[in-house]
Scaffold this motif. Sequence first.
Motif, PDB file in Angstrom:
ATOM      1  N   TRP A  80       0.862  -1.173   0.000  1.00  0.00           N
ATOM      2  CA  TRP A  80       0.000   0.000   0.000  1.00  0.00           C
ATOM      3  C   TRP A  80       0.906   1.233   0.000  1.00  0.00           C
ATOM      4  N   PHE A  81       0.408   2.333  -0.531  1.00  0.00           N
ATOM      5  CA  PHE A  81       0.983   3.648  -0.284  1.00  0.00           C
ATOM      6  C   PHE A  81      -0.054   4.406   0.513  1.00  0.00           C
ATOM      7  N   TRP A  82       0.359   4.905   1.672  1.00  0.00           N
ATOM      8  CA  TRP A  82      -0.536   5.627   2.558  1.00  0.00           C
ATOM      9  C   TRP A  82      -0.012   7.031   2.808  1.00  0.00           C
ATOM     10  N   ASN A  83      -0.914   7.919   3.156  1.00  0.00           N
ATOM     11  CA  ASN A  83      -0.559   9.246   3.615  1.00  0.00           C
ATOM     12  C   ASN A  83      -1.107   9.362   5.033  1.00  0.00           C
ATOM     13  N   VAL A  84      -0.220   9.392   6.025  1.00  0.00           N
ATOM     14  CA  VAL A  84      -0.590   9.417   7.443  1.00  0.00           C
ATOM     15  C   VAL A  84       0.067  10.620   8.117  1.00  0.00           C
ATOM     16  N   LYS A  85      -0.400  10.955   9.314  1.00  0.00           N
ATOM     17  CA  LYS A  85       0.207  12.106   9.993  1.00  0.00           C
ATOM     18  C   LYS A  85       1.581  11.768  10.564  1.00  0.00           C
ATOM     19  N   ASP A  86       1.777  10.493  10.981  1.00  0.00           N
ATOM     20  CA  ASP A  86       3.074  10.084  11.520  1.00  0.00           C
ATOM     21  C   ASP A  86       3.149   8.556  11.555  1.00  0.00           C
ATOM     22  N   MET A  87       4.299   8.047  11.955  1.00  0.00           N
ATOM     23  CA  MET A  87       4.507   6.597  11.984  1.00  0.00           C
ATOM     24  C   MET A  87       3.573   5.917  12.977  1.00  0.00           C
ATOM     25  N   ASP A  88       3.242   6.582  14.069  1.00  0.00           N
ATOM     26  CA  ASP A  88       2.315   5.993  15.043  1.00  0.00           C
ATOM     27  C   ASP A  88       0.953   5.718  14.410  1.00  0.00           C
ATOM     28  N   GLU A  89       0.476   6.638  13.568  1.00  0.00           N
ATOM     29  CA  GLU A  89      -0.799   6.416  12.907  1.00  0.00           C
ATOM     30  C   GLU A  89      -0.699   5.233  11.941  1.00  0.00           C
ATOM     31  N   ALA A  90       0.424   5.128  11.224  1.00  0.00           N
ATOM     32  CA  ALA A  90       0.608   3.992  10.306  1.00  0.00           C
ATOM     33  C   ALA A  90       0.593   2.675  11.072  1.00  0.00           C
ATOM     34  N   VAL A  91       1.286   2.625  12.202  1.00  0.00           N
ATOM     35  CA  VAL A  91       1.319   1.402  13.021  1.00  0.00           C
ATOM     36  C   VAL A  91      -0.088   1.064  13.517  1.00  0.00           C
ATOM     37  N   ALA A  92      -0.826   2.070  13.940  1.00  0.00           N
ATOM     38  CA  ALA A  92      -2.189   1.827  14.434  1.00  0.00           C
ATOM     39  C   ALA A  92      -3.059   1.218  13.333  1.00  0.00           C
ATOM     40  N   TRP A  93      -2.936   1.709  12.102  1.00  0.00           N
ATOM     41  CA  TRP A  93      -3.720   1.141  10.997  1.00  0.00           C
ATOM     42  C   TRP A  93      -3.281  -0.288  10.697  1.00  0.00           C
ATOM     43  N   VAL A  94      -1.978  -0.546  10.690  1.00  0.00           N
ATOM     44  CA  VAL A  94      -1.504  -1.912  10.408  1.00  0.00           C
ATOM     45  C   VAL A  94      -2.012  -2.880  11.470  1.00  0.00           C
ATOM     46  N   LYS A  95      -2.062  -2.463  12.710  1.00  0.00           N
ATOM     47  CA  LYS A  95      -2.568  -3.332  13.771  1.00  0.00           C
ATOM     48  C   LYS A  95      -4.033  -3.707  13.550  1.00  0.00           C
ATOM     49  N   ARG A  96      -4.778  -2.877  12.836  1.00  0.00           N
ATOM     50  CA  ARG A  96      -6.193  -3.158  12.535  1.00  0.00           C
ATOM     51  C   ARG A  96      -6.354  -4.068  11.320  1.00  0.00           C
ATOM     52  N   CYS A  97      -5.294  -4.248  10.565  1.00  0.00           N
ATOM     53  CA  CYS A  97      -5.346  -5.009   9.315  1.00  0.00           C
ATOM     54  C   CYS A  97      -5.601  -6.490   9.577  1.00  0.00           C
ATOM     55  N   PRO A  98      -6.439  -7.116   8.755  1.00  0.00           N
ATOM     56  CA  PRO A  98      -6.571  -8.576   8.858  1.00  0.00           C
ATOM     57  C   PRO A  98      -5.228  -9.224   8.509  1.00  0.00           C
ATOM     58  N   ASN A  99      -4.962 -10.379   9.082  1.00  0.00           N
ATOM     59  CA  ASN A  99      -3.740 -11.099   8.719  1.00  0.00           C
ATOM     60  C   ASN A  99      -3.802 -11.381   7.220  1.00  0.00           C
ATOM     61  N   PRO A 100      -2.846 -10.877   6.436  1.00  0.00           N
ATOM     62  CA  PRO A 100      -2.928 -11.034   4.983  1.00  0.00           C
ATOM     63  C   PRO A 100      -2.587 -12.427   4.470  1.00  0.00           C
ATOM     64  N   MET A 101      -2.115 -13.290   5.341  1.00  0.00           N
ATOM     65  CA  MET A 101      -1.726 -14.638   4.942  1.00  0.00           C
ATOM     66  C   MET A 101      -2.446 -15.667   5.807  1.00  0.00           C
ATOM     67  N   PRO A 102      -2.543 -16.911   5.324  1.00  0.00           N
ATOM     68  CA  PRO A 102      -3.214 -17.951   6.108  1.00  0.00           C
ATOM     69  C   PRO A 102      -2.510 -18.270   7.435  1.00  0.00           C
ATOM     70  N   GLY A 103      -1.204 -18.088   7.504  1.00  0.00           N
ATOM     71  CA  GLY A 103      -0.448 -18.385   8.724  1.00  0.00           C
ATOM     72  C   GLY A 103       0.254 -17.136   9.223  1.00  0.00           C
ATOM     73  N   PRO A 104       1.359 -17.308   9.945  1.00  0.00           N
ATOM     74  CA  PRO A 104       2.121 -16.158  10.434  1.00  0.00           C
ATOM     75  C   PRO A 104       2.592 -15.285   9.270  1.00  0.00           C
ATOM     76  N   SER A 105       2.568 -13.979   9.479  1.00  0.00           N
ATOM     77  CA  SER A 105       3.013 -13.066   8.437  1.00  0.00           C
ATOM     78  C   SER A 105       3.534 -11.779   9.064  1.00  0.00           C
ATOM     79  N   GLU A 106       4.150 -10.949   8.244  1.00  0.00           N
ATOM     80  CA  GLU A 106       4.674  -9.664   8.697  1.00  0.00           C
ATOM     81  C   GLU A 106       4.301  -8.578   7.709  1.00  0.00           C
ATOM     82  N   ILE A 107       4.119  -7.378   8.241  1.00  0.00           N
ATOM     83  CA  ILE A 107       3.911  -6.182   7.432  1.00  0.00           C
ATOM     84  C   ILE A 107       4.960  -5.167   7.879  1.00  0.00           C
ATOM     85  N   GLU A 108       5.653  -4.607   6.905  1.00  0.00           N
ATOM     86  CA  GLU A 108       6.713  -3.625   7.164  1.00  0.00           C
ATOM     87  C   GLU A 108       6.226  -2.249   6.725  1.00  0.00           C
TER      88      GLU A 108
END
Length: 119
Positions: A80-108
């Motif tokens: 994704w390309f996002w426009n956020v106010k700061d890194m904390d807001e980006a982290v908060a949105w990622v924490k709300r994201c569904p797990n994108p993979m069937p098992g363990p996964s990571e988002i950077e």
Amino acid sequence: MRVMVLVKATEDSEKGILPATEMFEAMGRFNDELRKAGIMRMADGLKPSSQGKRVAFDGPGRTVIEGPFAKPGELVAGYWFWNVKDMDEAVAWVKRCPNPMPGPSEIEIRPLYEMADLR
């Protein structure tokens, strides 16, 4: 602040195994929330690295390397390309994201350079 949010590949995604329909639906709802909040600028998924190529540079020389590439966890399966106010807001949105993979996964999350950074 502009950020690129990278969904890291897994062994399954590198095999071309797509997540269940429920995950696609959940991700669609999440993407709708991002759009309504004015956060998301662009998003897409990538095919496995077996369908990709790399070009290695060494001075004037160029070498084409055929996929697949090693270590799925170091590859990108989507972004994704996002426009956020700061890194904390980006982290908060990622924490709300569904797990994108069937098992363990990571988002950077990586900030993009702005013109002010280059002066």
